[in-house]
Design a protein around this motif. Sequence first.
Motif, PDB file in Angstrom:
ATOM      1  N   GLU A 245     -18.612 -14.824   6.942  1.00  0.00           N
ATOM      2  CA  GLU A 245     -18.337 -14.633   5.532  1.00  0.00           C
ATOM      3  C   GLU A 245     -19.502 -13.988   4.793  1.00  0.00           C
ATOM      4  O   GLU A 245     -20.657 -14.206   5.154  1.00  0.00           O
ATOM      5  CB  GLU A 245     -18.030 -15.994   4.894  1.00  0.00           C
ATOM      6  N   HIS A 280      -9.722 -18.331   6.095  1.00  0.00           N
ATOM      7  CA  HIS A 280     -10.973 -19.095   6.206  1.00  0.00           C
ATOM      8  C   HIS A 280     -12.134 -18.314   5.579  1.00  0.00           C
ATOM      9  O   HIS A 280     -12.848 -18.827   4.714  1.00  0.00           O
ATOM     10  CB  HIS A 280     -11.253 -19.389   7.685  1.00  0.00           C
ATOM     11  N   GLU A 281     -12.303 -17.085   6.009  1.00  0.00           N
ATOM     12  CA  GLU A 281     -13.458 -16.306   5.533  1.00  0.00           C
ATOM     13  C   GLU A 281     -13.337 -16.008   4.047  1.00  0.00           C
ATOM     14  O   GLU A 281     -14.342 -15.991   3.325  1.00  0.00           O
ATOM     15  CB  GLU A 281     -13.610 -15.009   6.344  1.00  0.00           C
ATOM     16  N   HIS A 284     -14.410 -18.866   1.884  1.00  0.00           N
ATOM     17  CA  HIS A 284     -15.874 -18.955   1.841  1.00  0.00           C
ATOM     18  C   HIS A 284     -16.472 -18.159   0.676  1.00  0.00           C
ATOM     19  O   HIS A 284     -17.629 -18.385   0.316  1.00  0.00           O
ATOM     20  CB  HIS A 284     -16.478 -18.416   3.140  1.00  0.00           C
ATOM     21  N   GLU A 314     -17.873 -25.977   5.865  1.00  0.00           N
ATOM     22  CA  GLU A 314     -17.024 -25.460   6.946  1.00  0.00           C
ATOM     23  C   GLU A 314     -15.760 -26.306   7.120  1.00  0.00           C
ATOM     24  O   GLU A 314     -14.684 -25.767   7.371  1.00  0.00           O
ATOM     25  CB  GLU A 314     -17.806 -25.405   8.262  1.00  0.00           C
ATOM     26  N   TYR A 384     -16.450 -28.607  11.796  1.00  0.00           N
ATOM     27  CA  TYR A 384     -15.280 -27.830  11.367  1.00  0.00           C
ATOM     28  C   TYR A 384     -14.020 -28.695  11.480  1.00  0.00           C
ATOM     29  O   TYR A 384     -13.333 -28.939  10.503  1.00  0.00           O
ATOM     30  CB  TYR A 384     -15.072 -26.612  12.267  1.00  0.00           C
TER      31      TYR A 384
END
Length: 602
Positions: A245, A280-281, A284, A314, A384
């Motif tokens: 990210e 997910h990224e 971030h 995370e 995670y």
Amino acid sequence: MTSPHRYRISAYDPAAHLFEVQLRVASPDPEGQVFAMPAWIPGSYMIRDYARNVVSIRAESDGLDVPLTKLDKSRWLAAPVRKSLTLIAEIFAYDLSVRGAHLDNTHAYFNGPCVFFAVRGQEDLGCELEIVPPDHADAADWRLATSMRRMEGPQYGFGAFEADDYAELIDHPVEAGNLSIGEFEVQGIPHAIAIRGKTHVDMGRLCHDLETLCERHMSLLGVPRGFDRYVFLVYAAGNGYGGLEHRWSSSLVCTRDNLPTRGDDTVGDAYRTFLGLASHEYFHSWNVKRMKPAVFTPYDLSVEIHTGLLWVFEGITSYYDDLALVRSGLITEKSYLELLGRTISRVLRGSGRLKQSVEASSFDAWTKFYKQDANAPNAIVSYYAKGALIALALDLKLRHETLGRVSLDDVMKACWQRWGETGVGMPEDGFEAVAAEVSGLDLDDFFQASVRGTGELPLDALLQTHGIQYHVRASSGSSDKGGQKLENSKQRGVWLGATLTESNGKSTFTSVVNGGPAELAGIAPGDEAVALDGLLLTSANADKRLKAYRVGDELDLVVFRGDELVSTRIRLTSAPLDTCYLELVEDVELAVESRRMAWLHG
Ligand SMILES: [Zn+2]
């Protein structure tokens, strides 16, 4: 051209994988200027010592060579000069990961920490960057994608760029090559996706789905200040998975088949994997790139920086990445529950969860999670996966105990206002304090047990309050990721208690479960499987072979340890119930139904 720091990177020798990097410092330290290369890259918590890829380095001023002294593994001191100082280095770039730099005849990719020197004492000053293409015919068609602000050159072309300071300079990865580029807007903000690698991607569909997904994330915490563009840089490989990210972009590596192709409008396992990674990224952008642990403000990239909060940054991101897929309507509830069942299975399958807390896992990420060895499943827990389950448990607990008044969304909004919008780092106890404050609940016991302790999370009961039935069963074998119901006959009756992995035609025990049959038989990681009960044993046939046996059977097991043959006896035990699947309960009370709707659809 007035920036105090003018960088120039040239893809000058693709065949030898060498970038040439120049850095002109307008006003070097009159006592002598120190230059430094980062030892690590934000978001990936391992010392990588990028300076080791510096092949040659020299300095000059006013046309004359300036002596350079190496101070330590990552720093150089240039002798005092009266005028501007230029540093010139060759940097080897052959690391094809989202954390690296890679140059060959087909493309040029780099992360700033791999190639750009910091000017010590002047890190806050503005930077300019000129990016020069390689001098070969194939590169004539290359396009360039980055989120760095452009000063010169056509869109998606080589040219000149600028950044407010060194931290920003190294937060914009750059990809140049034969790129497929798609564009879309989220709340009026231009977004792009640039894909390298041969694909037959349905770009229209991909952009539409990413827009839906990003919109969903944006609606939770709002548009961050200065968030005026975003780029997904994607490398579609034969096989691969990973992401890193950044504030205005992310680098993703995916398997080519994970991208949607024309004529297919379903969301199968493969495309869902890609969407989850992008989700997910993108999340971030808020959680860890703008709101981050206090110890990361600012990042000291010369040494390991320890925090117990990676499970927040995370784990909670891992919770929202899949949740956003169902909330945005890209996947069904059933599909989401399958993903959740897989995450639960991943955690259940490692006894490390009973030995290491997520706080300790976060703290020791540098030397444990990022340096996993054969004993990892017995010794460490993923911040995670377990972090995502703590987020799930907390979300359901808050919703249940406040009768739907407060959820994790509210906690995240409050955290964002306090530490994200202000840029002040989150203190180590910050998240827990805000969760208690926003909900009015006493959460001490919950956090003590789940974050600092190693107790099992009460997911069964919490899911039940939201109309979800929690089940565990035995695995059906090495390809069973969990998440799905199976007939009893397909489940494993007995197990070896070890993982067999095939590589170069050999099947090797890569990890051995503490207290399991293989360990009790004396099998160790690295042993090469030869025969079980007198017949060939491989990673490919192990599941099938084991079907023939019952609990308590004692068999001959032969392995190679090094080049010596070792014969032992193994006593098979029943396969553990370490595989979870979840089911929606039909005909639930209206209150439960509406709670479930609020959770899954926001
Ligand atoms: Zn992440």
